[in-house]
Design a protein around this motif. Sequence first.
Motif, mmCIF file in Angstrom:
data_model
loop_
_atom_site.group_PDB
_atom_site.id
_atom_site.type_symbol
_atom_site.label_atom_id
_atom_site.label_comp_id
_atom_site.label_asym_id
_atom_site.label_seq_id
_atom_site.Cartn_x
_atom_site.Cartn_y
_atom_site.Cartn_z
ATOM 1 N N VAL A 168 47.412 40.788 37.943
ATOM 2 C CA VAL A 168 46.421 41.852 37.898
ATOM 3 C C VAL A 168 45.473 41.695 39.059
ATOM 4 C CG1 VAL A 168 44.461 42.691 36.633
ATOM 5 C CG2 VAL A 168 46.511 42.024 35.435
ATOM 6 N N ARG A 169 45.225 42.768 39.611
ATOM 7 C CA ARG A 169 44.315 42.684 40.733
ATOM 8 C C ARG A 169 42.908 42.406 40.246
ATOM 9 N NH1 ARG A 169 44.194 45.364 46.067
ATOM 10 N NH2 ARG A 169 42.290 44.520 46.869
ATOM 11 N N PRO A 170 42.328 41.401 40.778
ATOM 12 C CA PRO A 170 40.971 41.072 40.354
ATOM 13 C C PRO A 170 39.994 42.124 40.849
ATOM 14 C CG PRO A 170 41.663 39.659 42.144
ATOM 15 C CD PRO A 170 42.849 40.461 41.760
ATOM 16 N N PRO A 171 39.043 42.427 40.058
ATOM 17 C CA PRO A 171 38.097 43.479 40.398
ATOM 18 C C PRO A 171 36.987 42.993 41.321
ATOM 19 C CG PRO A 171 37.591 42.614 38.271
ATOM 20 C CD PRO A 171 38.777 41.844 38.759
ATOM 21 N N PHE A 172 37.336 42.233 42.244
ATOM 22 C CA PHE A 172 36.322 41.723 43.160
ATOM 23 C C PHE A 172 36.665 42.125 44.579
ATOM 24 C CE2 PHE A 172 37.065 38.505 39.837
ATOM 25 C CZ PHE A 172 35.927 38.745 39.101
ATOM 26 N N THR A 173 35.652 42.189 45.329
ATOM 27 C CA THR A 173 35.904 42.481 46.736
ATOM 28 C C THR A 173 36.448 41.230 47.399
ATOM 29 O OG1 THR A 173 33.717 41.779 47.395
ATOM 30 C CG2 THR A 173 34.005 44.087 46.803
ATOM 31 N N TYR A 174 37.078 41.462 48.466
ATOM 32 C CA TYR A 174 37.575 40.328 49.220
ATOM 33 C C TYR A 174 36.419 39.424 49.614
ATOM 34 C CZ TYR A 174 42.306 42.117 49.649
ATOM 35 O OH TYR A 174 43.579 42.535 49.382
ATOM 36 N N ALA A 175 35.379 40.068 50.002
ATOM 37 C CA ALA A 175 34.244 39.267 50.459
ATOM 38 C C ALA A 175 33.758 38.345 49.368
ATOM 39 C CB ALA A 175 33.128 40.196 50.919
ATOM 40 N N SER A 176 33.623 38.898 48.200
ATOM 41 C CA SER A 176 33.097 38.059 47.130
ATOM 42 C C SER A 176 34.084 36.969 46.744
ATOM 43 C CB SER A 176 32.725 38.909 45.925
ATOM 44 O OG SER A 176 33.818 39.668 45.504
ATOM 45 N N LEU A 177 35.324 37.311 46.828
ATOM 46 C CA LEU A 177 36.320 36.298 46.520
ATOM 47 C C LEU A 177 36.295 35.172 47.542
ATOM 48 C CD1 LEU A 177 39.329 38.446 45.323
ATOM 49 C CD2 LEU A 177 37.960 36.865 43.983
ATOM 50 N N PRO B 155 28.656 38.762 37.832
ATOM 51 C CA PRO B 155 28.802 37.854 38.941
ATOM 52 C C PRO B 155 30.228 37.370 38.939
ATOM 53 C CG PRO B 155 27.677 36.800 37.136
ATOM 54 C CD PRO B 155 27.910 38.217 36.728
ATOM 55 N N ILE B 156 30.696 37.275 40.078
ATOM 56 C CA ILE B 156 32.108 36.934 40.159
ATOM 57 C C ILE B 156 32.399 35.625 39.479
ATOM 58 C CG2 ILE B 156 31.722 35.915 42.406
ATOM 59 C CD1 ILE B 156 34.562 36.641 43.059
ATOM 60 N N SER B 157 31.524 34.725 39.632
ATOM 61 C CA SER B 157 31.844 33.405 39.123
ATOM 62 C C SER B 157 31.980 33.399 37.619
ATOM 63 C CB SER B 157 30.776 32.418 39.527
ATOM 64 O OG SER B 157 29.556 32.817 38.975
ATOM 65 N N SER B 158 31.125 34.129 36.978
ATOM 66 C CA SER B 158 31.210 34.067 35.537
ATOM 67 C C SER B 158 32.380 34.880 35.027
ATOM 68 C CB SER B 158 29.915 34.556 34.912
ATOM 69 O OG SER B 158 29.726 35.900 35.220
ATOM 70 N N GLU B 159 32.581 35.976 35.652
ATOM 71 C CA GLU B 159 33.742 36.733 35.219
ATOM 72 C C GLU B 159 35.001 35.933 35.490
ATOM 73 O OE1 GLU B 159 34.466 40.672 35.305
ATOM 74 O OE2 GLU B 159 36.589 40.312 35.138
ATOM 75 N N LEU B 160 34.943 35.328 36.616
ATOM 76 C CA LEU B 160 36.093 34.528 36.986
ATOM 77 C C LEU B 160 36.281 33.402 35.985
ATOM 78 C CD1 LEU B 160 37.945 35.027 39.171
ATOM 79 C CD2 LEU B 160 36.734 33.420 40.610
ATOM 80 N N ALA B 161 35.173 32.849 35.625
ATOM 81 C CA ALA B 161 35.266 31.748 34.684
ATOM 82 C C ALA B 161 35.846 32.229 33.374
ATOM 83 C CB ALA B 161 33.886 31.150 34.467
ATOM 84 N N GLN B 162 35.388 33.391 33.007
ATOM 85 C CA GLN B 162 35.854 33.888 31.726
ATOM 86 C C GLN B 162 37.306 34.286 31.767
ATOM 87 O OE1 GLN B 162 33.547 36.764 29.720
ATOM 88 N NE2 GLN B 162 31.635 35.996 30.524
#
Length: 677
Positions: A464-473, A447-454
């Motif tokens: 570094v480009r985050p491995p998330f879609t624009y939508a999820s971001l 989940p983006i949030s947890s990865e993001l949190a980490q």
Amino acid sequence: MMVESASETIRSAPSGQNGVGSLSGQADGSSAGAAGTAGGGAGRDPAAGDSNGEMSPADLLHFQQQQALQVARQFLLQQASGLSSPGNSDSKQSASAVQVPVSVAMMSPQMLTPQQMQQILSPPQLQALLQQQQALMLQQLQEYYKKQQEQLHLQLLTQQQAGKQQPKEALGSKQLAFQQQLLQMQQLQQQHLLNLQRQGLVSLQPNQASGPLQTLPQAAVCPTDLPQLWKGEGAPGQPAEDSVKQEGLDLTGTATTATSFAAPSKVSPPLSHHTLPNGQPTVLTPRRDSSSHEETPGSHPLYGHGECKWPGCETLCEDLGQFIKHLNTEHALDDRSTAQCRVQMQVVQQLEIQLAKESERLQAMMAHLHMRPSEPKPFSQPLNPVPGSSFSKVTVSAADSFPDGLVHPPTSAAAPVTPLRPPGLGSASLHSGGPARRRSSDKFCSPISSELAQNHEFYKNADVRPPFTYASLIRQAILETPDRQLTLNEIYNWFTRMFAYFRRNTATWKNAVRHNLSLHKCFVRVENVKGAVWTVDEREYQKRRPPKMTGSPTLVKNMISGLSYGALNASYQAALAESSFPLLNSPGMLNPGSTSSLLPLSHDDVGAPGEPLPSNGSSTPPRLSPPQYSHQVQVKEEPAEAEEDRRPGPPLGPPNPSAGPAEDRDLEEELPGEELS
DNA sequence: CTTCAAATAAACAGAC
DNA sequence: GGTCTGTTTATTTGAA
């Protein structure tokens, strides 16, 4: 990865501004594993309008990253050659924690473009890689120092022996001389380390080098541990007597403790220093207490029931003597041992964290039941008054409150400019097939949030480009705010604030953001007093995501049927039972920060602590009220298109009027969605 | 090979 | 007129 963005930067940055431009591996960049970046219009300079080419700090950092990347590549090369060489007999590699797929390691890394590397390695992995490389350098350094220190030590020992028979005074002068020598050595080493650190190649910060542990709330770990654990490395001022006392002349804590309980082996320690698993400098430190036991005659903490209790060993030893011998031969100070030691450390820390959590929960339960706990909460961190929302404010400040309401350990107080943490082992690292590629967030496990949190700090600082879609971001950005709505510009700001990567190429990604906002039905534009804001229609958002639940059926069921906090707790417990980690932040419990800061290795995703949080999260007062979610309704002045359409047929949870749509939505949308992956 | 989702680029319109 | 915002279309790419 970083280089990719570098090349882009170069491309896009207004010519003059980017002095650093020349240095990057632009040639590599063109290969554009960045793939998409080539995109349609390809050659065109997308960022013509982008005047954001801020030069100084960002670019410097960038530069450092370039260097590090270079090193990393070399390292990859070494790894590959190491793998292919038949003589690679011992277990060095096996212990390697940098999880580079063999296939990757096999391909000649020098051919890897940064983009490819970025794709191959998830940010955490890359980070780990970098650290490993750093460790390698450190190793070499330390090896050198160690050899010298060994000699000194030997001399010292003989001196001491001799000294025992003499009056202490006699011993004094010579020993002092040695100590001074030692001190000098240490200082010298410190200088080297400092130099490396300045180059951004070595981080002396304990919490940074600790690999996956980084993501752990260090505060939950016995705070006194760390200094201790790391003292060997980072204590420039450590009095020489200290080291002498401990008979540990090595630079690392490992050595100190190791030697103390394996004194015999000390004489001929295997000097085969190699890269440490997690790219950590040899700072592996067995618990201090282990050394204390070891003098006890007839017993050894690592010896029991006639066998060696070294993790994964279980070698049978008839008596203690034999065991000691075994210990000294098989588990001497080499990188395998240190790696194992480190793993053990992690295990312990995990458990400590778990303990912290559980006791915290106990506290809360007792408090709830009006049983006064005997003592104040042990782990009551500065319960961040700042709700998760604060994150969206410009002040991300010391408390480091995370989107998810995570309060990250103050240990990161030192949070240097680039706490590029290597979540390495975290689940986060497992999924990302490459940032420039399919952004994993949506469909894959994390989940983006947890990865993001980490990896918050990582993305924030590393280009570094985050491995998330624009939508999820975008969604994440919106959900992080108290009222779950953002103007376009605020979304932009969130992007730039959260990701170093998006501080560049603004024209490109801003266009993409707008494009996504318009394109996806899940983003609902709402006319506000002040203008237009964007909100997220979770239902729509989840719709586009093929449900893919790997979790337990019970969990799924619970979550799907979960309509209330009670149900939430049920799922929480189910999850807990399954993973042994608290996953959700049960709203009744303490504080988001505490619970979700747990997130540690890999069990981050169930329930995506962060994601549901903003909704039912206890963190944000404004939206807390039960009908919180209804804000969406409130906000919407538009003829609730999104709302109306979707209400009728909730495929998942039964529409429960009593529970209120708020939680309902949250549960069925967030939970399944996020962890279904 | 096809399909799909995502990224990217770009044209265009309306509002400020 | 320029910029920002928002919509839409087209193309490319990678994965399933």
